[in-house]
Design a protein around this motif. Structure first.
Motif, PDB file in Angstrom:
ATOM      1  N   PRO A  13       1.146  -0.915   0.227  1.00  0.00           N
ATOM      2  CA  PRO A  13      -0.010   0.128   0.262  1.00  0.00           C
ATOM      3  C   PRO A  13       1.029   1.472  -0.264  1.00  0.00           C
ATOM      4  CG  PRO A  13      -0.256  -1.559   1.994  1.00  0.00           C
ATOM      5  CD  PRO A  13       0.332  -2.240   0.982  1.00  0.00           C
ATOM      6  N   PHE A  14       0.149   2.195  -0.921  1.00  0.00           N
ATOM      7  CA  PHE A  14       0.823   3.504  -0.281  1.00  0.00           C
ATOM      8  C   PHE A  14       2.584   3.858  -1.111  1.00  0.00           C
ATOM      9  CE2 PHE A  14      -2.109   3.702   3.241  1.00  0.00           C
ATOM     10  CZ  PHE A  14      -1.941   4.747   2.644  1.00  0.00           C
ATOM     11  N   ALA A  15       2.302   2.744  -2.193  1.00  0.00           N
ATOM     12  CA  ALA A  15       4.078   2.189  -3.271  1.00  0.00           C
ATOM     13  C   ALA A  15       4.557   3.219  -3.802  1.00  0.00           C
ATOM     14  CB  ALA A  15       3.762   0.843  -3.847  1.00  0.00           C
ATOM     15  N   GLU A  16       5.383   4.330  -3.967  1.00  0.00           N
ATOM     16  CA  GLU A  16       5.869   5.053  -5.505  1.00  0.00           C
ATOM     17  C   GLU A  16       5.215   4.522  -6.651  1.00  0.00           C
ATOM     18  OE1 GLU A  16       7.096   7.355  -4.824  1.00  0.00           O
ATOM     19  OE2 GLU A  16       7.230   7.397  -2.496  1.00  0.00           O
ATOM     20  N   LEU A  17       4.296   5.682  -7.172  1.00  0.00           N
ATOM     21  CA  LEU A  17       3.871   5.551  -8.278  1.00  0.00           C
ATOM     22  C   LEU A  17       5.135   5.351  -9.296  1.00  0.00           C
ATOM     23  CD1 LEU A  17       1.198   7.666  -8.286  1.00  0.00           C
ATOM     24  CD2 LEU A  17       0.511   5.645  -7.723  1.00  0.00           C
ATOM     25  N   THR A  18       4.984   4.745 -10.484  1.00  0.00           N
ATOM     26  CA  THR A  18       5.151   4.451 -11.932  1.00  0.00           C
ATOM     27  C   THR A  18       5.182   5.530 -12.796  1.00  0.00           C
ATOM     28  OG1 THR A  18       4.295   3.360 -12.838  1.00  0.00           O
ATOM     29  CG2 THR A  18       5.551   1.832 -11.926  1.00  0.00           C
ATOM     30  N   ALA A  19       5.682   5.462 -13.717  1.00  0.00           N
ATOM     31  CA  ALA A  19       5.580   7.201 -14.665  1.00  0.00           C
ATOM     32  C   ALA A  19       3.740   6.804 -15.567  1.00  0.00           C
ATOM     33  CB  ALA A  19       6.904   7.524 -15.593  1.00  0.00           C
ATOM     34  N   PRO A  23      -1.852   9.169 -10.172  1.00  0.00           N
ATOM     35  CA  PRO A  23      -2.164   9.540  -8.639  1.00  0.00           C
ATOM     36  C   PRO A  23      -3.691   9.375  -8.349  1.00  0.00           C
ATOM     37  CG  PRO A  23      -1.357  11.672  -9.943  1.00  0.00           C
ATOM     38  CD  PRO A  23      -1.440  10.577 -10.781  1.00  0.00           C
ATOM     39  N   VAL A  24      -3.700   8.679  -7.236  1.00  0.00           N
ATOM     40  CA  VAL A  24      -4.804   8.300  -6.801  1.00  0.00           C
ATOM     41  C   VAL A  24      -5.493   9.477  -6.342  1.00  0.00           C
ATOM     42  CG1 VAL A  24      -5.897   6.896  -4.348  1.00  0.00           C
ATOM     43  CG2 VAL A  24      -4.207   6.041  -5.535  1.00  0.00           C
ATOM     44  N   PRO A  25      -6.537   9.625  -6.407  1.00  0.00           N
ATOM     45  CA  PRO A  25      -7.458  10.937  -5.750  1.00  0.00           C
ATOM     46  C   PRO A  25      -7.841  11.195  -4.525  1.00  0.00           C
ATOM     47  CG  PRO A  25      -8.999   9.928  -7.365  1.00  0.00           C
ATOM     48  CD  PRO A  25      -7.489   8.833  -7.694  1.00  0.00           C
ATOM     49  N   GLY A  93     -13.259   5.272 -11.250  1.00  0.00           N
ATOM     50  CA  GLY A  93     -12.294   4.134 -11.208  1.00  0.00           C
ATOM     51  C   GLY A  93     -12.226   2.779 -10.203  1.00  0.00           C
ATOM     52  N   GLY A  94     -11.258   2.110  -9.882  1.00  0.00           N
ATOM     53  CA  GLY A  94     -11.377   1.114  -8.263  1.00  0.00           C
ATOM     54  C   GLY A  94     -11.041   2.005  -7.529  1.00  0.00           C
ATOM     55  N   THR A  95     -10.031   2.803  -7.419  1.00  0.00           N
ATOM     56  CA  THR A  95      -9.175   2.939  -6.280  1.00  0.00           C
ATOM     57  C   THR A  95      -9.572   4.792  -6.083  1.00  0.00           C
ATOM     58  OG1 THR A  95      -7.152   1.211  -6.916  1.00  0.00           O
ATOM     59  CG2 THR A  95      -7.129   3.524  -4.625  1.00  0.00           C
ATOM     60  N   VAL A  96     -10.112   5.184  -4.804  1.00  0.00           N
ATOM     61  CA  VAL A  96      -9.648   6.352  -4.327  1.00  0.00           C
ATOM     62  C   VAL A  96      -9.232   6.136  -2.689  1.00  0.00           C
ATOM     63  CG1 VAL A  96     -11.467   7.215  -6.039  1.00  0.00           C
ATOM     64  CG2 VAL A  96     -12.459   6.481  -4.007  1.00  0.00           C
ATOM     65  N   ASP A  97      -8.689   7.006  -2.290  1.00  0.00           N
ATOM     66  CA  ASP A  97      -8.544   7.523  -0.852  1.00  0.00           C
ATOM     67  C   ASP A  97      -9.671   8.500   0.278  1.00  0.00           C
ATOM     68  OD1 ASP A  97      -6.067   6.144  -0.482  1.00  0.00           O
ATOM     69  OD2 ASP A  97      -4.796   7.634  -0.491  1.00  0.00           O
ATOM     70  N   TYR A  98     -10.460   8.070   0.753  1.00  0.00           N
ATOM     71  CA  TYR A  98     -11.020   9.174   1.442  1.00  0.00           C
ATOM     72  C   TYR A  98     -10.719   9.724   2.586  1.00  0.00           C
ATOM     73  CZ  TYR A  98     -14.586   6.702  -1.341  1.00  0.00           C
ATOM     74  OH  TYR A  98     -16.011   6.060  -2.328  1.00  0.00           O
ATOM     75  N   ILE A  99     -10.851  11.238   3.098  1.00  0.00           N
ATOM     76  CA  ILE A  99      -9.585  11.229   3.885  1.00  0.00           C
ATOM     77  C   ILE A  99     -11.370  11.148   4.980  1.00  0.00           C
ATOM     78  CG2 ILE A  99      -9.863  13.559   5.189  1.00  0.00           C
ATOM     79  CD1 ILE A  99      -7.884  12.956   2.741  1.00  0.00           C
ATOM     80  N   ALA A 100     -11.342  10.297   6.629  1.00  0.00           N
ATOM     81  CA  ALA A 100     -11.937   9.956   6.939  1.00  0.00           C
ATOM     82  C   ALA A 100     -12.647  11.413   7.695  1.00  0.00           C
ATOM     83  CB  ALA A 100     -11.705   8.730   7.754  1.00  0.00           C
TER      84      ALA A 100
END
Length: 142
Positions: A13-19, A23-25, A93-100
């Protein structure tokens, strides 16, 4: 295991993104938090379906039909898609980060835990795989 092929899974989780990755919104719904199914608590996602002119949603996990809160309401088109779908990352998309929201948890987060699952069968010991795995982990953790 009929294939006799060793299988491993690495989750980072939270791995560095490749080119090649976007980015995960991050989405902040404020204190109300993200829309969730009241029955199974699934988060809204691209596979929820919308009915009753967008006033109700169907959960794709448990099939529960529930009323959409007024602040999340949006009219749907003739194909049942929300008109604001392209403006909502959680519906694209399949991935987002929610601010709790602040009431997400009654306790503060603790120290992260790392768990290693290691095969310790007679075969892994006799083949030398288990000692090698333990030796490698020991080296990584020191």
């Amino acid at each position: 295991n009929t294939a006799h092929i060793p299988v491993a899974v690495i989750c980072q989780p939270f791995a560095e993104l490749t080119a090649f990755e976007e980015p995960v919104p991050a989405i902040d719904f404020g204190e109300s938090g993200p829309l969730r199914c009241p029955r199974c608590k699934a988060y809204v996602n691209p596979h929820f379906t919308w009915v009753s002119q967008g006033k109700e949603a169907n959960c794709n996990f448990c099939g529960h039909r529930f009323e959409v809160p007024g602040e999340y309401f949006c009219a749907i088109d003739d194909k049942g898609r929300r008109r604001d779908q392209k403006d909502r990352p959680e519906l694209l998309g399949g991935t987002v980060d929610y601010i709790a929201p602040s009431d997400y948890s009654d306790t503060l987060p603790g120290v992260p835990t790392i768990a290693f699952v290691i095969e310790a069968t007679r075969q892994s010991v006799s083949s030398g795989v288990l000692p090698q795995v333990l030796w490698t982990l020991r080296g990584l953790l020191n």
